[in-house]
Scaffold this active site. Structure first.
Site: not given
Length: 256
Positions: A54, A56, A202
């Site tokens: 996945r 974001d 991140r």
């Protein structure tokens, strides 16, 4: 039935991430949802798409991988990108398609994933770059960044850099590579691992930049990493500079 593997690129700016929203009344776009709509138009029925991982909201990809099973036997596999792209919006493109074994699964067959984060160091990026970089307006010391990044090699407990709410059973990951390198007005952070925690890349990127600016060293970073204390992480870098760059299916599967 053929099992088809797709290589997918997308501009994640206007998407609420990769994963399909199960609520049919949900107004938010997802990449998986858009491709499944295109598959449904091609097959005249719903077809499940299985992604390798996945991403974001706001995160991009040039090498996302996903597979689906098709009962269309009259179309050569190399025609699937053209057919699907004709139904897809311009911010999602199918780059390649190939037939894979029946038991192949994009998530469970993947052996590593590589992300790249783009840091713009000049006064201002070009207009076409603004959706795809984090503009720092300064050039961090790349030597210091790499000294800190070198602490991540091998099996590493990354709990310090997991977002609150991460549901992973383990916070350990096997990191094959973590390196910063210059590219014109930019510094690129590239990291390869067997898997990643939620918002881990991140969090690491923002923390490296924060620590370097604060004058911290690799020893400081190692201490913070070993603390497993989320409160010691720096600010999380914005989504727009991050790309899922590639998925590898040919390496060693590591269960950490």
């Amino acid at each position: 039935m053929r099992n088809i593997l797709l290589k997918i690129s997308y501009d994640g700016t206007d998407f609420c991430g990769w994963q399909r929203q199960d609520n049919s009344g949900n107004p938010f776009r997802t990449v998986q949802g858009e491709i499944e709509k295109a598959l449904e138009r091609l097959h005249k029925k719903h077809v499940d798409l299985f992604g390798s991982g996945r991403t974001d909201s706001g995160v991009h990809a040039v090498g996302q991988a996903a597979n689906f099973h098709t009962d269309i036997d009259s179309m050569p596999v190399e025609k699937f990108p053209v057919a699907l792209n004709s139904f897809l919006p311009p911010d999602v493109r199918i780059q390649e398609a190939k037939v894979v074994p029946d038991d192949f699964h994009s998530r469970f067959s993947a052996t590593s994933r590589t992300y790249r984060y783009f840091l713009h160091c000049g006064l201002s990026p070009f207009a076409h770059q603004t959706r795809f970089v984090w503009s720092l307006r300064r050039r961090p010391d790349i030597t210091v960044l790499n000294e800190m990044a070198s602490c991540l090699q091998g099996e590493t407990d990354c709990a310090t850099f997991a977002a609150s709410g991460d549901m992973s059973l383990s916070t350990k990951r096997y990191i094959e590579k973590a390196v910063f390198y210059p590219e014109g007005d930019m510094i690129v952070f590239e990291i390869t691992a067997n898997a990643f925690l939620w918002k881990m890349v991140r969090s690491l990127t923002g923390s490296f930049v924060f620590y370097e600016k604060a004058g911290m060293t690799a020893d400081d970073f190692k201490r913070i990493l070993e603390s497993r204390d989320r409160k010691l992480a720096g600010p999380t870098a914005p989504a727009q500079g991050l790309f899922l760059w590639s998925i590898d299916f040919n390496g060693v599967r590591r269960h950490v």
